[in-house]
Scaffold this motif. Sequence first.
Motif, PDB file in Angstrom:
ATOM      1  N   LEU A 226     -19.371  45.532  70.160  1.00 32.09           N
ATOM      2  CA  LEU A 226     -20.095  46.166  71.256  1.00 32.09           C
ATOM      3  C   LEU A 226     -19.199  47.131  72.015  1.00 32.09           C
ATOM      4  CD1 LEU A 226     -21.980  42.998  72.543  1.00 32.09           C
ATOM      5  CD2 LEU A 226     -22.967  44.905  71.257  1.00 32.09           C
ATOM      6  N   ASN A 227     -19.818  48.203  72.480  1.00 31.62           N
ATOM      7  CA  ASN A 227     -19.104  49.270  73.170  1.00 31.62           C
ATOM      8  C   ASN A 227     -19.337  49.159  74.676  1.00 31.62           C
ATOM      9  OD1 ASN A 227     -17.757  51.733  73.703  1.00 31.62           O
ATOM     10  ND2 ASN A 227     -19.713  52.835  73.651  1.00 31.62           N
ATOM     11  N   GLY A 228     -18.312  48.700  75.392  1.00 36.32           N
ATOM     12  CA  GLY A 228     -18.434  48.554  76.834  1.00 36.32           C
ATOM     13  C   GLY A 228     -17.388  49.360  77.573  1.00 36.32           C
ATOM     14  N   LEU A 229     -17.398  49.228  78.876  1.00 36.75           N
ATOM     15  CA  LEU A 229     -16.445  49.929  79.722  1.00 36.75           C
ATOM     16  C   LEU A 229     -16.327  49.149  81.028  1.00 36.75           C
ATOM     17  CD1 LEU A 229     -14.967  52.719  79.274  1.00 36.75           C
ATOM     18  CD2 LEU A 229     -16.635  53.686  80.864  1.00 36.75           C
ATOM     19  N   GLU A 230     -15.122  49.077  81.571  1.00 35.22           N
ATOM     20  CA  GLU A 230     -14.956  48.501  82.907  1.00 35.22           C
ATOM     21  C   GLU A 230     -14.739  49.646  83.884  1.00 35.22           C
ATOM     22  OE1 GLU A 230     -12.613  45.090  85.478  1.00 35.22           O
ATOM     23  OE2 GLU A 230     -11.627  45.899  83.699  1.00 35.22           O
ATOM     24  N   ILE A 231     -15.624  49.753  84.850  1.00 40.47           N
ATOM     25  CA  ILE A 231     -15.571  50.855  85.806  1.00 40.47           C
ATOM     26  C   ILE A 231     -15.301  50.319  87.208  1.00 40.47           C
ATOM     27  CG2 ILE A 231     -17.156  52.211  84.394  1.00 40.47           C
ATOM     28  CD1 ILE A 231     -19.360  51.553  86.389  1.00 40.47           C
ATOM     29  N   ASP A 232     -14.947  51.219  88.107  1.00 42.67           N
ATOM     30  CA  ASP A 232     -14.605  50.835  89.475  1.00 42.67           C
ATOM     31  C   ASP A 232     -15.806  50.930  90.407  1.00 42.67           C
ATOM     32  OD1 ASP A 232     -12.033  50.567  88.581  1.00 42.67           O
ATOM     33  OD2 ASP A 232     -11.332  52.486  89.388  1.00 42.67           O
ATOM     34  N   ILE A 233     -15.887  49.960  91.311  1.00 45.65           N
ATOM     35  CA  ILE A 233     -16.817  50.053  92.436  1.00 45.65           C
ATOM     36  C   ILE A 233     -16.027  50.702  93.556  1.00 45.65           C
ATOM     37  CG2 ILE A 233     -18.309  48.803  94.030  1.00 45.65           C
ATOM     38  CD1 ILE A 233     -18.341  46.492  91.990  1.00 45.65           C
ATOM     39  N   LEU A 234     -16.377  51.909  93.898  1.00 47.32           N
ATOM     40  CA  LEU A 234     -15.611  52.672  94.879  1.00 47.32           C
ATOM     41  C   LEU A 234     -15.871  52.188  96.298  1.00 47.32           C
ATOM     42  CD1 LEU A 234     -16.077  56.211  93.278  1.00 47.32           C
ATOM     43  CD2 LEU A 234     -14.227  54.565  92.924  1.00 47.32           C
ATOM     44  N   GLY A 235     -15.139  52.745  97.233  1.00 45.17           N
ATOM     45  CA  GLY A 235     -15.199  52.277  98.616  1.00 45.17           C
ATOM     46  C   GLY A 235     -16.560  52.363  99.265  1.00 45.17           C
ATOM     47  N   ASP A 236     -17.359  53.335  98.825  1.00 45.04           N
ATOM     48  CA  ASP A 236     -18.700  53.490  99.414  1.00 45.04           C
ATOM     49  C   ASP A 236     -19.777  52.765  98.612  1.00 45.04           C
ATOM     50  OD1 ASP A 236     -18.773  55.046  97.159  1.00 45.04           O
ATOM     51  OD2 ASP A 236     -19.412  56.903  98.164  1.00 45.04           O
ATOM     52  N   GLY A 237     -19.358  52.007  97.598  1.00 44.98           N
ATOM     53  CA  GLY A 237     -20.323  51.276  96.782  1.00 44.98           C
ATOM     54  C   GLY A 237     -20.798  52.025  95.556  1.00 44.98           C
ATOM     55  N   SER A 238     -20.441  53.301  95.440  1.00 49.83           N
ATOM     56  CA  SER A 238     -20.822  54.065  94.248  1.00 49.83           C
ATOM     57  C   SER A 238     -19.897  53.678  93.106  1.00 49.83           C
ATOM     58  CB  SER A 238     -20.734  55.574  94.526  1.00 49.83           C
ATOM     59  OG  SER A 238     -19.393  55.947  94.835  1.00 49.83           O
ATOM     60  N   LEU A 239     -20.245  54.149  91.903  1.00 51.38           N
ATOM     61  CA  LEU A 239     -19.470  53.801  90.717  1.00 51.38           C
ATOM     62  C   LEU A 239     -18.600  54.972  90.279  1.00 51.38           C
ATOM     63  CD1 LEU A 239     -22.263  51.945  88.712  1.00 51.38           C
ATOM     64  CD2 LEU A 239     -20.563  50.971  90.280  1.00 51.38           C
ATOM     65  N   SER A 240     -17.504  54.669  89.602  1.00 48.95           N
ATOM     66  CA  SER A 240     -16.544  55.703  89.216  1.00 48.95           C
ATOM     67  C   SER A 240     -17.009  56.544  88.035  1.00 48.95           C
ATOM     68  CB  SER A 240     -15.191  55.058  88.889  1.00 48.95           C
ATOM     69  OG  SER A 240     -15.311  54.135  87.814  1.00 48.95           O
TER      70      SER A 240
ATOM     71  N   ILE B 113     -19.281  46.805  82.726  1.00 50.15           N
ATOM     72  CA  ILE B 113     -18.662  45.872  83.661  1.00 50.15           C
ATOM     73  C   ILE B 113     -18.195  46.674  84.867  1.00 50.15           C
ATOM     74  CG2 ILE B 113     -16.769  44.240  84.034  1.00 50.15           C
ATOM     75  CD1 ILE B 113     -16.679  43.745  81.057  1.00 50.15           C
ATOM     76  N   ALA B 114     -18.516  46.203  86.064  1.00 48.36           N
ATOM     77  CA  ALA B 114     -18.081  46.889  87.280  1.00 48.36           C
ATOM     78  C   ALA B 114     -17.284  45.922  88.143  1.00 48.36           C
ATOM     79  CB  ALA B 114     -19.286  47.414  88.058  1.00 48.36           C
ATOM     80  N   GLY B 115     -16.208  46.418  88.718  1.00 48.60           N
ATOM     81  CA  GLY B 115     -15.386  45.561  89.564  1.00 48.60           C
ATOM     82  C   GLY B 115     -14.690  46.348  90.652  1.00 48.60           C
ATOM     83  N   ILE B 116     -14.299  45.640  91.694  1.00 50.36           N
ATOM     84  CA  ILE B 116     -13.529  46.243  92.779  1.00 50.36           C
ATOM     85  C   ILE B 116     -12.046  46.182  92.391  1.00 50.36           C
ATOM     86  CG2 ILE B 116     -12.766  45.937  95.168  1.00 50.36           C
ATOM     87  CD1 ILE B 116     -15.574  45.001  95.863  1.00 50.36           C
ATOM     88  N   HIS B 117     -11.399  47.337  92.406  1.00 45.81           N
ATOM     89  CA  HIS B 117      -9.986  47.399  92.021  1.00 45.81           C
ATOM     90  C   HIS B 117      -9.123  48.021  93.115  1.00 45.81           C
ATOM     91  CE1 HIS B 117     -12.030  47.059  88.072  1.00 45.81           C
ATOM     92  NE2 HIS B 117     -10.966  46.347  87.759  1.00 45.81           N
ATOM     93  N   SER B 118      -9.707  48.267  94.266  1.00 47.91           N
ATOM     94  CA  SER B 118      -8.949  48.808  95.397  1.00 47.91           C
ATOM     95  C   SER B 118      -9.669  48.403  96.678  1.00 47.91           C
ATOM     96  CB  SER B 118      -8.854  50.337  95.307  1.00 47.91           C
ATOM     97  OG  SER B 118     -10.155  50.920  95.349  1.00 47.91           O
TER      98      SER B 118
END
Length: 232
Positions: A88-102, A115-120
Motif C-alpha cells: 500500500l502507498n501511504g504518506l505521513e503528513i504534518d498537522i500544521l499550527g492552524d490545523g491545516s495539512l502540509s 497518516i496525519a500527525g503533529i510534529h511541531s
Amino acid sequence: PKLIDLKDIKGDLHLHSNFPIEKPSHASGVDSIEEMIKRAKELSYEYVGVSDHSPSFNLSKERIKATIEKRTKYVQSLKKSTKDIRVLNGLEIDILGDGSLSVPDEILEALDYCIAGIHSGHRGEKEIITKRLISALNNPHVDIISHPTNRLLNERESSEADWEAIFKVAAKNNKLLEINAYPNRLDLRDDLVRVAQKYGVKFIINTDAHEVSQMDNMRFGVAVGRRGWVTV
C-alpha cells in the motif's frame, strides 16, 4: 475480554524508507521499500504500507506534487511485481499550527491511505492542540492519526488536549487512532486507549519503523493495546 495478541497483527502501515524525498519534513528511513516488504513477508503479514514523511510544506505545491507522484509511481510498480503480500502507498503528513495539512487534498487523493500527525508545537495550549487534531480528523483524506499525544518517554510529556472531544470525533468519522509501538513513544497511552474505547474508537498498531530491524517492535504496541484492554 479477549485481548489482542501479536499473532492477530496482519500488517504495518507506518514505515519510513530511504526513498529520496525532496526536502523531507522529518528524518527518512535507512532501508529501501523492497527491504521493508521483504521483512513484512517474513513476519507473515497480509499487507504492508510505506508512509514516508511528506516534502516540507515550504516547498511549492508543484514540487510537492511532483515528488509524491514520483514516489507513487514507484510504489505502484512494486505493487505489480510483488506477490504474497499487499503493498500500500501511504504518506505521513504534518498537522500544521492552524490545523491545516502540509499536503493539499488533491494530492492526498492519489494515495491508498494518509497518516496525519503533529510534529511541531507539541507544547501548545490545550485548546489549540485539540483544534488541530479535530481539524485533521474532519478531513476526508486522513485515515490515521499518528502518535496522538506526541509524547517521547523521558524527553517530552504528552500534549494537553480535550481527549474525550477528540475521541468522539474520531469515532463519529470512523478514523483510526494509532498505537505507536516505537519504544520511546508507546502512544496512544494505555490509559487513554481504555478511555477511547468507551467512545467506540478504533485503533491501528504500527511500528513507525525507520529501519527494517525496528519492524520487530510491534510487540511493544501490542502490549500497550493489551494494557488498554483492546480486543480483537
